[in-house]
Design a protein around this motif. Structure first.
Motif, PDB file in Angstrom:
ATOM      1  N   VAL A  60      15.964  49.055 -42.786  1.00 17.30           N
ATOM      2  CA  VAL A  60      15.995  48.748 -41.358  1.00 17.30           C
ATOM      3  C   VAL A  60      17.443  48.585 -40.934  1.00 17.30           C
ATOM      4  CG1 VAL A  60      15.532  46.905 -39.695  1.00 17.30           C
ATOM      5  CG2 VAL A  60      13.698  47.751 -41.140  1.00 17.30           C
ATOM      6  N   VAL A  61      17.823  49.220 -39.821  1.00 24.08           N
ATOM      7  CA  VAL A  61      19.179  49.140 -39.290  1.00 24.08           C
ATOM      8  C   VAL A  61      19.094  48.751 -37.817  1.00 24.08           C
ATOM      9  CG1 VAL A  61      21.325  50.400 -38.864  1.00 24.08           C
ATOM     10  CG2 VAL A  61      19.992  50.888 -40.920  1.00 24.08           C
ATOM     11  N   GLY A  62      19.978  47.868 -37.367  1.00 25.93           N
ATOM     12  CA  GLY A  62      19.915  47.361 -36.001  1.00 25.93           C
ATOM     13  C   GLY A  62      20.880  48.011 -35.036  1.00 25.93           C
ATOM     14  N   ARG A  63      21.516  49.104 -35.467  1.00 26.76           N
ATOM     15  CA  ARG A  63      22.413  49.844 -34.574  1.00 26.76           C
ATOM     16  C   ARG A  63      22.040  51.311 -34.626  1.00 26.76           C
ATOM     17  NH1 ARG A  63      28.580  47.852 -35.122  1.00 26.76           N
ATOM     18  NH2 ARG A  63      28.630  48.930 -33.136  1.00 26.76           N
ATOM     19  N   GLN A  64      22.301  52.012 -33.538  1.00 31.12           N
ATOM     20  CA  GLN A  64      21.889  53.412 -33.463  1.00 31.12           C
ATOM     21  C   GLN A  64      22.838  54.330 -34.232  1.00 31.12           C
ATOM     22  OE1 GLN A  64      18.843  52.719 -32.402  1.00 31.12           O
ATOM     23  NE2 GLN A  64      18.770  54.352 -30.905  1.00 31.12           N
ATOM     24  N   THR A  65      24.133  54.014 -34.230  1.00 34.03           N
ATOM     25  CA  THR A  65      25.137  54.896 -34.806  1.00 34.03           C
ATOM     26  C   THR A  65      26.167  54.069 -35.555  1.00 34.03           C
ATOM     27  OG1 THR A  65      24.893  56.318 -32.869  1.00 34.03           O
ATOM     28  CG2 THR A  65      26.770  56.762 -34.302  1.00 34.03           C
ATOM     29  N   ILE A  66      26.640  54.592 -36.657  1.00 38.32           N
ATOM     30  CA  ILE A  66      27.727  53.945 -37.388  1.00 38.32           C
ATOM     31  C   ILE A  66      29.057  54.436 -36.829  1.00 38.32           C
ATOM     32  CG2 ILE A  66      28.850  53.720 -39.643  1.00 38.32           C
ATOM     33  CD1 ILE A  66      26.083  53.974 -40.912  1.00 38.32           C
ATOM     34  N   SER A 203      22.840  51.476 -24.200  1.00 39.53           N
ATOM     35  CA  SER A 203      21.964  50.952 -25.248  1.00 39.53           C
ATOM     36  C   SER A 203      20.514  50.961 -24.792  1.00 39.53           C
ATOM     37  CB  SER A 203      22.382  49.530 -25.623  1.00 39.53           C
ATOM     38  OG  SER A 203      23.636  49.509 -26.255  1.00 39.53           O
ATOM     39  N   ALA A 204      20.282  50.596 -23.537  1.00 43.98           N
ATOM     40  CA  ALA A 204      18.911  50.577 -23.025  1.00 43.98           C
ATOM     41  C   ALA A 204      18.294  51.966 -23.055  1.00 43.98           C
ATOM     42  CB  ALA A 204      18.905  50.010 -21.601  1.00 43.98           C
ATOM     43  N   ARG A 205      19.051  52.971 -22.622  1.00 45.04           N
ATOM     44  CA  ARG A 205      18.521  54.340 -22.621  1.00 45.04           C
ATOM     45  C   ARG A 205      18.169  54.795 -24.033  1.00 45.04           C
ATOM     46  NH1 ARG A 205      22.635  55.011 -18.740  1.00 45.04           N
ATOM     47  NH2 ARG A 205      24.073  55.790 -20.331  1.00 45.04           N
ATOM     48  N   GLU A 206      19.064  54.512 -24.981  1.00 49.64           N
ATOM     49  CA  GLU A 206      18.831  54.988 -26.349  1.00 49.64           C
ATOM     50  C   GLU A 206      17.682  54.241 -27.023  1.00 49.64           C
ATOM     51  OE1 GLU A 206      22.526  54.846 -28.442  1.00 49.64           O
ATOM     52  OE2 GLU A 206      23.371  56.543 -27.333  1.00 49.64           O
ATOM     53  N   ARG A 209      14.413  55.626 -24.820  1.00 47.60           N
ATOM     54  CA  ARG A 209      14.147  57.058 -25.005  1.00 47.60           C
ATOM     55  C   ARG A 209      14.962  57.581 -26.198  1.00 47.60           C
ATOM     56  NH1 ARG A 209      14.713  56.149 -19.645  1.00 47.60           N
ATOM     57  NH2 ARG A 209      16.870  56.864 -19.616  1.00 47.60           N
ATOM     58  N   PRO A 210      14.610  57.171 -27.402  1.00 47.11           N
ATOM     59  CA  PRO A 210      15.403  57.555 -28.571  1.00 47.11           C
ATOM     60  C   PRO A 210      15.251  59.025 -28.910  1.00 47.11           C
ATOM     61  CG  PRO A 210      13.417  56.426 -29.269  1.00 47.11           C
ATOM     62  CD  PRO A 210      13.459  56.321 -27.764  1.00 47.11           C
ATOM     63  N   ALA A 211      16.236  59.554 -29.608  1.00 49.30           N
ATOM     64  CA  ALA A 211      16.197  60.960 -30.012  1.00 49.30           C
ATOM     65  C   ALA A 211      15.180  61.198 -31.121  1.00 49.30           C
ATOM     66  CB  ALA A 211      17.588  61.402 -30.464  1.00 49.30           C
ATOM     67  N   LEU A 212      14.942  60.194 -31.958  1.00 47.70           N
ATOM     68  CA  LEU A 212      14.028  60.321 -33.084  1.00 47.70           C
ATOM     69  C   LEU A 212      12.981  59.220 -33.020  1.00 47.70           C
ATOM     70  CD1 LEU A 212      16.698  60.952 -35.884  1.00 47.70           C
ATOM     71  CD2 LEU A 212      15.292  62.678 -34.726  1.00 47.70           C
ATOM     72  N   LYS A 213      11.787  59.510 -33.516  1.00 49.73           N
ATOM     73  CA  LYS A 213      10.684  58.556 -33.389  1.00 49.73           C
ATOM     74  C   LYS A 213      10.902  57.294 -34.209  1.00 49.73           C
ATOM     75  CE  LYS A 213       7.794  60.548 -37.049  1.00 49.73           C
ATOM     76  NZ  LYS A 213       6.469  61.114 -37.371  1.00 49.73           N
TER      77      LYS A 213
END
Length: 369
Positions: A60-66, A203-206, A209-213
């Motif tokens: 589990v990771v709490g950020r979208q991108t490193i 952050s709200a948009r990602e 509506r994330p790119a991956l499920k």
């Protein structure tokens, strides 16, 4: 002539490894910022679930991108980024007085064997390299001065151990791949009333509506379903984390729950899977740009943060000899807390989107930016 950044470097511990390293590197260049501001401007809060086959624990990771680099761009700071940086280049940067932000596998750093919960491989961790010391004899490579946000003091780590951590392949799909970053000059204090709402809305948009499920809000729902499957999926035993006391092998389900707790509370998130840190950033933006939607968002994220922290602490209370009843109770508690925090996060994200729309309208109307 101004002194090189390295000579002004002061080690400070932090909540999140990446944002604390950037905060410390920026401070060495003369720009003092709170860690939550650096963290929030990256517009990078989120969620991702990496499922693993067999008994190995899901991640589990709490950020979208490193290392998205958005905060540096908004601050007007250039950055040199290099993958698989050779040792000679590292030494050259340090000899020039630069601070090097280095991505590493935290489990390969020798001092992390003594830090609770920090022994499982994870290649999205960051430290600052802020100096080098010569070898004691002709056979050695010397030491790097390592500024690790999880530690109270500056560390001296042998060069070969730093290299092992930088080039580790023990943590797919998040290997460090030898990434290093050196900050350029020119960073300026941010106008939070203008930049804050946009970063929060990103952050709200990602999340919505994330790119991956397996990311964002859909990833949270996927975790909720996955937790119910763990008793069937995470069977058998696994070798214990390095340096961990207890049985020679750990039950896989216990390992999974402990890994979840570590990801939430101990792996450089500041606790609560970054949510308390993000709450503080929202509150800072709300001070600069008063808006009821921002205050509401901060309230909902703070509730989510409490649920995440309780979840992490519950998982970390397990031991290799925990009973089947204790495992069932922990699984039920994880499910209960997810059912509480998921709607809180969705409400917060919707409020952040509203605040950004109002901020843009004010700016176009010639009101406060």
């Amino acid at each position: 002539m101004s002194r090189p950044a390295q000579s002004r470097y002061q080690h400070r511990a932090g909540a999140n490894c990446e944002s604390a390293c950037l905060r410390n590197a920026l401070a060495a260049q003369g720009l003092a910022l709170e860690e939550e501001v650096v963290f929030g401007l990256d517009g990078n809060i989120g969620f991702a679930l990496f499922e693993r086959e067999g008994p190995e624990p899901d991640l589990v990771v709490g950020r979208q991108t490193i290392f998205p680099g958005q905060a540096l761009r908004l601050l007007g700071c250039s950055v040199q980024a290099q993958q698989r940086t050779p040792l000679s280049r590292l030494r050259q940067w340090l000899a020039q007085g630069e601070v090097v932000v280095a991505r590493v596998d935290l489990a390969a750093l020798p001092h992390h064997a003594t830090l609770e919960g920090a022994s499982a491989p994870f290649g999205g961790y960051f430290v600052n390299l802020c100096g080098q010391l010569p070898p004691l004899n002709s056979d050695g490579e010397g030491e790097f001065l390592v500024s690790d946000p999880a530690c109270a003091e500056l560390l001296r780590v042998p060069v070969d151990q730093v290299q092992q951590a930088r080039l580790s392949s023990a943590c797919p799909p998040i290997n460090p791949n030898g990434w290093c970053y050196v900050l350029g000059g020119g960073a300026q204090a941010p106008a939070l009333e203008r930049l804050g709402p946009a970063a929060l809305a990103q952050s709200a948009r990602e999340m919505l509506r994330p790119a991956l499920k397996q990311q964002g809000c859909s990833g949270l729902l996927q975790l909720q379903r996955r937790v119910a499957q763990w008793p069937e999926l995470k069977r058998g035993t696994l070798p214990p984390p390095p340096g961990s006391p207890g049985l020679p092998r750990w039950p896989a389900l216990t390992w999974q729950l402990r890994a979840l707790g570590s990801a939430i509370e101990l792996w450089g998130t500041g606790g609560g899977l970054f949510r308390p840190l993000w709450t503080r950033f929202i509150e800072r933006v709300a001070q600069a740009l008063p808006d009821p939607a921002l205050n509401a968002a901060a309230t909902h994220i703070a509730r989510s943060a409490q649920a995440w922290q309780h979840m992490g602490q519950t998982c970390l209370s397990l031991t290799p000899s925990s009973s089947a009843e204790a495992l069932r109770h922990t699984l039920n508690e994880v499910q209960r807390l997810l059912s509480l925090l998921i709607p809180e996060e969705r409400l917060a994200l919707e409020h952040l989107a509203q605040a950004d729309v109002r901020a843009r309208r004010q700016h176009l109307a010639g009101g406060p930016p």
